[in-house]
Design an enzyme around this catalytic site. Structure first.
Site, PDB file in Angstrom:
ATOM      1  N   GLU A   1       1.477 -13.469  12.324  1.00 24.99           N
ATOM      2  CA  GLU A   1       2.135 -12.337  12.978  1.00 24.99           C
ATOM      3  C   GLU A   1       2.022 -11.136  12.037  1.00 24.99           C
ATOM      4  OE1 GLU A   1       3.387 -12.329  16.042  1.00 24.99           O
ATOM      5  OE2 GLU A   1       2.779 -14.425  16.248  1.00 24.99           O
TER       6      GLU A   1
ATOM      7  N   SER B   1      -8.242  -4.442   5.113  1.00 25.09           N
ATOM      8  CA  SER B   1      -8.847  -4.130   3.804  1.00 25.09           C
ATOM      9  C   SER B   1      -9.275  -5.407   3.055  1.00 25.09           C
ATOM     10  CB  SER B   1      -7.885  -3.291   2.953  1.00 25.09           C
ATOM     11  OG  SER B   1      -7.500  -2.122   3.637  1.00 25.09           O
TER      12      SER B   1
ATOM     13  N   SER C   1      -7.721  -5.259  -5.012  1.00 24.32           N
ATOM     14  CA  SER C   1      -8.823  -5.845  -4.241  1.00 24.32           C
ATOM     15  C   SER C   1     -10.127  -5.766  -5.023  1.00 24.32           C
ATOM     16  CB  SER C   1      -8.975  -5.108  -2.904  1.00 24.32           C
ATOM     17  OG  SER C   1      -9.581  -3.845  -3.107  1.00 24.32           O
ATOM     18  N   THR C   2     -11.115  -6.546  -4.571  1.00 23.71           N
ATOM     19  CA  THR C   2     -12.433  -6.488  -5.218  1.00 23.71           C
ATOM     20  C   THR C   2     -13.055  -5.097  -5.042  1.00 23.71           C
ATOM     21  OG1 THR C   2     -13.269  -7.531  -3.191  1.00 23.71           O
ATOM     22  CG2 THR C   2     -13.042  -8.953  -5.113  1.00 23.71           C
ATOM     23  N   GLU C   3     -12.536  -4.322  -4.095  1.00 24.95           N
ATOM     24  CA  GLU C   3     -13.052  -2.961  -3.864  1.00 24.95           C
ATOM     25  C   GLU C   3     -12.317  -1.917  -4.710  1.00 24.95           C
ATOM     26  OE1 GLU C   3     -12.384  -5.148  -1.202  1.00 24.95           O
ATOM     27  OE2 GLU C   3     -14.522  -5.592  -1.239  1.00 24.95           O
TER      28      GLU C   3
ATOM     29  N   ARG D   1       2.111  -4.933   6.112  1.00 25.05           N
ATOM     30  CA  ARG D   1       1.388  -3.883   5.381  1.00 25.05           C
ATOM     31  C   ARG D   1       2.203  -2.610   5.418  1.00 25.05           C
ATOM     32  NH1 ARG D   1      -4.897  -2.349   4.606  1.00 25.05           N
ATOM     33  NH2 ARG D   1      -4.523  -0.585   3.220  1.00 25.05           N
TER      34      ARG D   1
ATOM     35  N   ASN E   1       1.219   3.450  -2.892  1.00 24.92           N
ATOM     36  CA  ASN E   1       1.735   3.885  -4.203  1.00 24.92           C
ATOM     37  C   ASN E   1       1.237   5.279  -4.574  1.00 24.92           C
ATOM     38  OD1 ASN E   1       2.784   1.349  -4.353  1.00 24.92           O
ATOM     39  ND2 ASN E   1       1.381   0.586  -5.921  1.00 24.92           N
ATOM     40  N   GLY E   2      -0.048   5.525  -4.313  1.00 19.84           N
ATOM     41  CA  GLY E   2      -0.648   6.816  -4.674  1.00 19.84           C
ATOM     42  C   GLY E   2       0.000   7.946  -3.897  1.00 19.84           C
TER      43      GLY E   2
ATOM     44  N   ASP F   1       0.835  -1.203   0.000  1.00 21.60           N
ATOM     45  CA  ASP F   1       0.000   0.000   0.000  1.00 21.60           C
ATOM     46  C   ASP F   1       0.871   1.256   0.000  1.00 21.60           C
ATOM     47  OD1 ASP F   1      -2.358   1.405   0.003  1.00 21.60           O
ATOM     48  OD2 ASP F   1      -2.742   1.163   2.152  1.00 21.60           O
TER      49      ASP F   1
ATOM     50  N   HIS G   1       2.322   3.342  -8.945  1.00 23.24           N
ATOM     51  CA  HIS G   1       2.114   1.917  -9.251  1.00 23.24           C
ATOM     52  C   HIS G   1       3.277   1.374 -10.078  1.00 23.24           C
ATOM     53  CE1 HIS G   1      -1.749   2.237  -7.457  1.00 23.24           C
ATOM     54  NE2 HIS G   1      -2.287   2.971  -8.417  1.00 23.24           N
TER      55      HIS G   1
ATOM     56  N   LEU H   1      10.328 -20.485  -4.849  1.00 23.56           N
ATOM     57  CA  LEU H   1       9.288 -19.637  -4.265  1.00 23.56           C
ATOM     58  C   LEU H   1       8.015 -19.624  -5.122  1.00 23.56           C
ATOM     59  CD1 LEU H   1       8.775 -17.092  -2.175  1.00 23.56           C
ATOM     60  CD2 LEU H   1       9.156 -15.775  -4.245  1.00 23.56           C
TER      61      LEU H   1
HETATM   62  C1  IPE Z   1      -5.549  -2.566  -0.076  1.00 26.14           C
HETATM   63  O1  IPE Z   1      -5.199  -1.244  -0.225  1.00 26.14           O
HETATM   64  C2  IPE Z   1      -5.534  -3.264  -1.395  1.00 26.14           C
HETATM   65  C3  IPE Z   1      -4.233  -3.432  -2.007  1.00 26.14           C
HETATM   66  C4  IPE Z   1      -3.090  -3.086  -1.517  1.00 26.14           C
HETATM   67  C5  IPE Z   1      -4.262  -4.069  -3.278  1.00 26.14           C
HETATM   68  P1  IPE Z   1      -6.273  -0.095  -0.386  1.00 26.14           P
HETATM   69  O2  IPE Z   1      -5.532   1.161  -0.569  1.00 26.14           O
HETATM   70  O3  IPE Z   1      -7.277  -0.455  -1.414  1.00 26.14           O
HETATM   71  O4  IPE Z   1      -6.998  -0.140   1.030  1.00 26.14           O
HETATM   72  P2  IPE Z   1      -7.865   0.951   1.792  1.00 26.14           P
HETATM   73  O5  IPE Z   1      -8.895   1.470   0.836  1.00 26.14           O
HETATM   74  O6  IPE Z   1      -6.926   2.028   2.221  1.00 26.14           O
HETATM   75  O7  IPE Z   1      -8.445   0.224   2.961  1.00 26.14           O
HETATM   76  C1  IPE Z   2      -1.610   0.264  -3.283  1.00 26.23           C
HETATM   77  O1  IPE Z   2      -1.367   1.609  -3.309  1.00 26.23           O
HETATM   78  C2  IPE Z   2      -1.875  -0.317  -4.637  1.00 26.23           C
HETATM   79  C3  IPE Z   2      -3.283  -0.675  -4.884  1.00 26.23           C
HETATM   80  C4  IPE Z   2      -4.260  -0.630  -3.997  1.00 26.23           C
HETATM   81  C5  IPE Z   2      -3.600  -1.112  -6.225  1.00 26.23           C
HETATM   82  P1  IPE Z   2      -2.524   2.674  -3.316  1.00 26.23           P
HETATM   83  O2  IPE Z   2      -2.888   2.979  -4.725  1.00 26.23           O
HETATM   84  O3  IPE Z   2      -3.658   2.228  -2.466  1.00 26.23           O
HETATM   85  O4  IPE Z   2      -1.820   3.926  -2.679  1.00 26.23           O
HETATM   86  P2  IPE Z   2      -2.429   4.946  -1.633  1.00 26.23           P
HETATM   87  O5  IPE Z   2      -2.917   4.137  -0.465  1.00 26.23           O
HETATM   88  O6  IPE Z   2      -3.550   5.671  -2.297  1.00 26.23           O
HETATM   89  O7  IPE Z   2      -1.296   5.836  -1.272  1.00 26.23           O
HETATM   90 MG    MG Z   3      -4.080   2.450  -0.511  1.00 28.56          MG
END
Ligand code: IPE
Ligand code: IPE
Ligand code: MG
Length: 259
Positions: free
Chosen positions: A225, A214, A83-85, A206, A40-41, A38, A55, A149
């Site tokens: 753990e 999530s 994720s599915t979301e 994470r 990247n954005g 998590d 990404h 692996l």
């Molecule tokens: C969880 O990250 C999904 C992945 C890393 C693929 P999200 O960025 O989607 O999670 P939330 O929305 O912050 O819970």
């Molecule tokens: C995780 O990084 C990658 C995916 C969920 C695909 P994010 O894109 O969620 O990055 P943030 O959480 O917005 O910084």
């Molecule tokens: Mg995120």
């Protein structure tokens, strides 16, 4: 051995990293490591770049993490990639993420093959673009005889949907007499999940400072753990993975018992 040599070369032959790797290998290494990649954005935003740049950068970290996990003797590395979301995100971002498997595997598949890595995927394949699925299936096919692996991508994965689907399948098998009520236990139920072939994760990592699951592996993480870090995924380095494993090796896992 080749893998190790390459890793050391890539790291400018850092002796501290090499020493750490060797020290870690002397103790039990987690067999299954799962990572919620998590941040990247936010990494991109900090640099005034579009989110997709984060990404793209994150992909390089997938490579480094895979090679180190393989070198350490981790058996399964599950990476939460989508994720599915995550379909709720802007169309251009989703489209970009769906191109990443092609880009990643287009560049690194030969290296994965050479290093004995086996590529797998868990998640809902039907909703994935054909080109995305094609790239993954090609990688799965080309690496299916490897026995190093297992690199398991969680792509369009959601744990609640997975559990509901497992329950539906259990009901069907019960109706048709394949499964008797008194035969259903935790082990049998696990065999209905997308992770049926894997042991539960020993270690969950994470990145990005979020302290939540999530919708990731809710059943499977019951006794794992957890290790959380504020580091954003594109900044996650070999040192961070080694630190997480060092912490893991110091933990006492009791599974409800006493030592
Ligand atoms: C969880 O990250 C999904 C992945 C890393 C693929 P999200 O960025 O989607 O999670 P939330 O929305 O912050 O819970
Ligand atoms: C995780 O990084 C990658 C995916 C969920 C695909 P994010 O894109 O969620 O990055 P943030 O959480 O917005 O910084
Ligand atoms: Mg995120």
């Amino acid at each position: 051995m080749f893998n190790k040599l390459r890793l050391w070369k890539n790291q400018n032959n850092s002796s501290t990293l090499r020493d750490k790797i060797e020290a870690i290998k002397k103790l039990p290494v987690p067999e299954h490591v799962a990572i919620i990649m998590d941040g990247n954005g936010r990494w991109a935003k900090k640099r005034a770049l579009p989110r997709i740049a984060g990404h793209h950068e994150g992909m390089k970290v997938v490579r480094k993490t895979t090679m180190l996990a393989n070198d350490l003797g981790v058996k399964t590395l599950t990476l939460y990639a989508f994720s599915t979301e995550n379909w709720k995100r802007p169309k251009n971002e989703v489209e970009y993420i769906m191109k990443l498997p092609e880009e990643f595997l287009g560049t690194f598949l030969p290296e994965l093959v050479e290093n004995n890595v086996q590529v797998k995927m868990m998640g809902y394949k039907d909703q994935l673009p054909v080109h995305t699925l094609h790239a993954i299936e090609k990688a799965m096919e080309e690496t299916k005889h490897n026995n190093g692996l297992v690199l398991n991508f969680a792509l369009n994965y959601g744990s609640r949907a997975e559990i509901i689907d497992a329950v539906k399948q259990v009901l069907n098998d019960s109706k048709s007499g394949i499964l008797k009520e008194n035969e259903l236990d935790e082990q049998v139920f696990s065999s209905y999940l997308m992770t049926s072939e894997f042991a539960d994760p020993d270690l969950l990592i994470r990145t990005s400072g979020e302290i939540r699951l999530s919708n990731f592996m809710l059943w499977q993480l019951a006794y794992s753990e957890f290790w959380f870090t504020d580091v954003l995924w594109p900044d996650f380095s070999e040192e961070h993975l080694l630190e997480a494993i060092e912490v893991f090796q110091k933990r006492q896992r009791r599974f409800g018992g006493i030592l």
